[in-house]
Write a protein that holds these residues in place. Structure first.
Motif, PDB file in Angstrom:
ATOM      1  N   THR A 196       0.869  -1.211  -0.058  1.00 38.65           N
ATOM      2  CA  THR A 196       0.089  -0.002  -0.028  1.00 38.65           C
ATOM      3  C   THR A 196       0.841   1.128   0.047  1.00 38.65           C
ATOM      4  O   THR A 196       0.387   2.296  -0.721  1.00 38.65           O
ATOM      5  CB  THR A 196      -0.972  -0.127   1.345  1.00 38.65           C
ATOM      6  OG1 THR A 196      -1.652  -0.982   1.135  1.00 38.65           O
ATOM      7  CG2 THR A 196      -1.809   1.247   1.261  1.00 38.65           C
ATOM      8  N   PRO A 198      -1.061   3.383  -3.359  1.00 33.94           N
ATOM      9  CA  PRO A 198      -2.166   3.588  -2.504  1.00 33.94           C
ATOM     10  C   PRO A 198      -3.480   3.216  -2.956  1.00 33.94           C
ATOM     11  O   PRO A 198      -4.301   2.934  -2.119  1.00 33.94           O
ATOM     12  CB  PRO A 198      -1.833   5.190  -2.775  1.00 33.94           C
ATOM     13  CG  PRO A 198      -0.525   5.651  -3.064  1.00 33.94           C
ATOM     14  CD  PRO A 198       0.061   4.513  -4.042  1.00 33.94           C
ATOM     15  N   ALA A 199      -3.470   2.846  -4.210  1.00 32.08           N
ATOM     16  CA  ALA A 199      -4.784   2.321  -4.809  1.00 32.08           C
ATOM     17  C   ALA A 199      -5.209   0.792  -4.616  1.00 32.08           C
ATOM     18  O   ALA A 199      -5.960   0.046  -5.032  1.00 32.08           O
ATOM     19  CB  ALA A 199      -4.907   2.707  -6.177  1.00 32.08           C
ATOM     20  N   ALA A 237      -8.084  -0.712  -2.822  1.00 25.50           N
ATOM     21  CA  ALA A 237      -9.219  -0.828  -3.581  1.00 25.50           C
ATOM     22  C   ALA A 237      -9.512  -1.764  -4.683  1.00 25.50           C
ATOM     23  O   ALA A 237     -10.459  -2.739  -4.528  1.00 25.50           O
ATOM     24  CB  ALA A 237      -9.586   0.480  -4.449  1.00 25.50           C
ATOM     25  N   VAL A 238      -8.255  -2.310  -5.103  1.00 30.52           N
ATOM     26  CA  VAL A 238      -8.175  -3.546  -5.935  1.00 30.52           C
ATOM     27  C   VAL A 238      -8.376  -4.644  -5.222  1.00 30.52           C
ATOM     28  O   VAL A 238      -9.036  -5.581  -5.447  1.00 30.52           O
ATOM     29  CB  VAL A 238      -6.771  -3.595  -6.563  1.00 30.52           C
ATOM     30  CG1 VAL A 238      -6.381  -4.665  -7.543  1.00 30.52           C
ATOM     31  CG2 VAL A 238      -6.668  -2.227  -7.449  1.00 30.52           C
TER      32      VAL A 238
END
Length: 542
Positions: A298, A302-303, A306-307
């Protein structure tokens, strides 16, 4: 974990009479729904099978020396599998450096799809296939099913952590390679800039082209993006391999077992290949491994959470479909609930160990000079120290400097060590006191039973003499105390220990009436005999 530890102390008290507790106190008489009653019946039957297997494992006797040899051999195989896994991950990361260099020199079309995603695919295949090898190796050791499960989960966790750490070390080695390449590009660009302004036109054009190429390589050098891309690829390909494994191992295998069973010479449902079992523990550990990847990646992507949410939703519905359509329960059942703390411990270990690679990158690796929010700093954590030095007042800076000095950190560290030692000693003393109280309670219960039976025998021996000395006429006091319902008011009049000892025959008579209807007469005689003994005891005490 602490709550489960406290609950386990309460559960252990029923281990002396396992089958009695399960037989007489398991059913819930408040159930009013047929489906709920059916589920409760299935749960009770499963608990009885668990208890029977526990007793069988306690009585099992094997050849000790052969067992030790098999377990040593199994551990050697496990170490070989772990070493092969780590070497494979390191090798594919080393190969990816050559592929990336080829892309920079010849373009993105110079490598195929496998070469571009080799690291993520290989790690996903290792995650899918190697736990099955550990299961086969664990069959050699002949442990208790619960112990075997813990060993298998520990080995799978070591495999996952070893793969993640090998990937991180290989990526850090790749980062050092990129730094060396960056330094060479800087020196070549400086040399090209010196010759770019020479009078020869051909030399001018060639030097300027070299300078432009070096500048482009410098701008492309961003190791944070490279690490984040590897983590995202690993997450996506883990989803693809997991779904593919469910389809191949569970669904197509179930189709073959169901429709090819009629044309085979053996029973495919009871022998090889049979239906796939739903492995709850391995699936829980896979979720823990997935969470470890998110914790580790992370910071660089940073995304990624969500994945991961989308991945977990897909896996949830795919696994639920597989459980309802393709899988069967475990053939051997055991008390897996005793391993709850072990699962939480694995999560704690994963969380603790996944912070080290990220912490190492934050503290000891220099960020990329041309990309990212930390460019221009020596280390990533320098953003915090520089902000404190530039934005905070002087007195607060002095407070932070004093709090981070060895004169404060060392005493606080020693204080924490002493507190931990004190709490550990206190917990050990409480555990010893708890064991002593259990032993004392068992002893008191045994002695109380002996006293009760001794008193009952003594009163029974005095019963004929009391009958001979008792007059036929009843006094007024006798009439007041004699009960309407036999044995109820008498128990209130006599002492509790004597009443409890003498009422043994009453209870025996009631038990025989419930369990053996054909012996009703004998039960009534025992009940009458017990009530007569209670009445004689009451008269003696009066």
């Amino acid at each position: 974990m602490a709550h489960n530890a406290r609950e386990s102390k309460l559960v252990s008290k029923g281990d002396q009479y396992t089958f009695s507790w399960k037989l007489y106190s398991t059913w819930d008489f408040m159930i009013g729904n047929a489906e709920t009653a059916h589920n409760k019946f299935a749960a009770i039957a499963t608990s009885f099978r668990e208890a029977i297997i526990e007793e069988e494992e306690k009585k099992k006797e094997d050849n000790r020396y052969l067992l030790i040899f098999l377990r040593i051999l199994a551990n050697i195989f496990v170490l070989a599998v772990l070493g092969a896994s780590a070497y494979t991950v390191f090798l594919v990361v080393e190969r990816s450096q050559h592929f990336e260099q080829k892309v920079k020199e010849q373009g993105p079309d110079s490598v195929n799809w496998w070469e571009a995603n080799e690291v993520a695919i290989v790690m996903s295949l290792i995650t899918l296939l190697f736990p099955s090898l550990f299961e086969l190796i664990g069959m050699m050791e002949k442990y208790h099913p619960r112990v075997n499960l813990r060993w298998q989960l520990a080995r799978i966790l070591v495999l996952y952590l070893l793969n993640l750490y090998t990937l991180c070390f290989a990526l850090f080695h790749k980062i050092n390679f990129l730094k060396e390449q960056y330094a060479d590009n800087v020196s070549s660009m400086q040399a090209a800039n010196l010759t770019c302004f020479q009078k020869n036109e051909s030399t001018f054009n060639t030097s300027c082209a070299e300078a432009a190429a070096s500048q482009r390589v410098l701008l492309d050098t961003c190791w944070e993006t490279m690490v984040g891309q590897e983590m995202v690829k690993l997450t996506v390909f883990d989803l693809l391999t997991t779904v593919g494994g469910i389809l191949v191992i569970d669904f197509f295998r179930g189709l073959v077992v169901r429709y090819a069973n009629f044309c085979c010479c053996w029973d495919l449902e009871r022998k090889f290949p049979e239906y796939g079992e739903f492995k709850i523990a391995e699936n829980v550990l896979h979720v823990i491994y997935n969470q470890g990847m998110i914790w580790m990646g992370t910071f660089f992507a940073p995304a990624l959470p969500a994945v991961n949410i989308l991945k977990l939703l897909i896996l949830f519905y795919v696994r639920s479909w597989a459980v309802l359509v393709c899988n069967i329960p475990h053939e051997r059942v055991f008390r897996a609930s005793r391993s709850n703390n072990f699962y939480f411990f694995l999560v704690l270990v994963m969380l603790f160990l996944c912070t080290f690679p990220t912490g190492y990158a934050v503290v000891l690796i220099e960020p990329s000079p041309h990309c990212g929010p930390f460019s221009g700093h020596k280390y990533m954590y320098s953003v915090i120290t520089d902000t404190i030095q530039q934005e905070f007042p002087d007195w607060l800076i002095m407070v932070f400097d004093y709090a981070s000095s060895p004169g404060v950190i060392i005493p606080v560290f020693l204080l924490l060590i002493m507190i931990i030692y004190y709490l550990t000693s206190l917990s050990r003393s409480y555990k010893e006191a708890n064991n002593d109280l259990k032993v004392q309670l068992h002893y008191e219960r045994t002695e109380e039973k002996r006293k009760i039976y001794a008193m009952a025998d003594a009163k029974a021996a005095k019963l004929p003499a009391n009958k001979a000395s008792t007059p036929n006429s009843k006094s007024a006091d006798d009439t007041k105390v004699s009960p309407t319902v036999p044995g109820v008011n008498i128990l209130r009049a006599v002492s509790p220990s004597a009443a409890l000892g003498v009422s043994v025959n009453v209870l025996r008579g009631v038990t025989r009436q419930v369990q053996r209807p054909q012996m009703q007469d004998q039960g009534q005689e025992d009940g009458a005999r017990g009530r007569a003994r209670l009445q004689s005891l009451h008269l003696n005490e009066l």
